[in-house]
Design an enzyme around this catalytic site. Structure first.
Site: not given
Length: 280
Positions: A152-154
């Site tokens: 999910l970091e993007i």
């Protein structure tokens, strides 16, 4: 053995039942959780009676990722409350833990890979961002068919920063790792197995993981530990310390940058982000 953020019980078979323990927050990661995970790994590694470990989340999710209250620290706009160890992480993410190849956040994941005993993650509900990276630190992952997993970091304009870049390529290969990292798309438990993110599905992942852990605990602990050590060595990159340091340097450069702040603001303001082009 119990703690505020992580609870541990060891049964007569030598199986350690380790649970992230913030069910009201879907076991979201804060600095206290990072510390508790790293310290729990150290304690289990030093316990010869532990033959296998099951890692799961209390309540309805494995781990929903970073606690949103920690975004101020990630963006460099504030210091997290807590110990000096946690404050060091927010100030200089490229600093390594004393005597280790990791920072504190990475050690919360890497501790499970370097643990001499096998570790099985039991994933139900969500495993998002840092939560997915914790699961990837285990040796095996048993997931519910309807579990929801995401790199999910993007979404926040960041990169996987808890050993995830090394683990993803090792498990799913270069192209799939890039697709998941570039898009942040959700993956079901069933698709996770097909991609290689997970080992197999089970309707009750924790029960299945405990059964498997008891089976492993019944084998020679010397052989099991040697097998894990040798298999890890065969699959780790030749420069894992350099990989993890570069991961931290990338995150350090991104946090608080205009595009990273815009990613967060756009998400919470429910609008398309307006990113600026990177300088050449």
């Amino acid at each position: 053995m119990t703690g505020t953020r992580v609870t541990v019980s060891v049964d007569a078979d030598g199986v350690a039942d380790v649970r992230l323990n913030r069910p009201d927050k879907l076991n979201a990661l804060d600095m206290a959780m990072f510390e508790a995970l790293a310290d729990t790994g150290d304690a289990l590694a030093a316990d010869p009676a532990v033959r296998a470990v099951v890692l799961s989340g209390e309540g309805r999710s494995f781990c929903a990722g970073l606690d949103l209250a920690n975004f101020a620290a990630l963006s460099g706009e504030g210091q997290a409350d807590g110990s000096e160890r946690a404050r060091r992480l927010t100030r200089a993410i490229v600093d390594r833990e004393p005597g280790r190849i990791t920072n504190l956040g990475q050690q919360a994941v890497h501790t499970w890979r370097e643990l001499p005993q096998p570790v099985i993650a039991a994933v139900a509900g969500h495993a998002l961002g840092g939560g997915l990276q914790i699961a990837l630190g285990a040796d095996l992952r048993i997931v519910a068919p309807d579990a929801r997993l995401s790199v999910l970091e993007i979404r926040w304009g960041l990169v996987p920063d808890m050993t995830g870049t090394a683990a993803l390529v090792r498990l799913v290969g270069d192209d799939v790792a890039k697709e998941l990292t570039f898009t942040g798309r959700m993956v079901s438990g069933e698709e996770a197995v097909r991609l290689g993110l997970a080992t197999r599905t089970a309707e009750d992942p924790r029960a299945a993981a405990l059964d498997l852990a008891r089976e492993i605990a019944g084998r020679s602990p010397d052989a099991i530990r040697a097998a894990k050590r040798l298999l890890n060595r065969a699959t780790d990159g030749h420069d894992l310390p350099g990989q993890l340091l570069e991961e931290s340097r990338a995150l350090d450069a991104l946090r608080g940058s205009p595009n990273q702040v815009e990613a967060i603001r756009a998400h919470f303001e429910k609008r398309p982000p307006a990113f600026t082009d990177p300088s050449s």
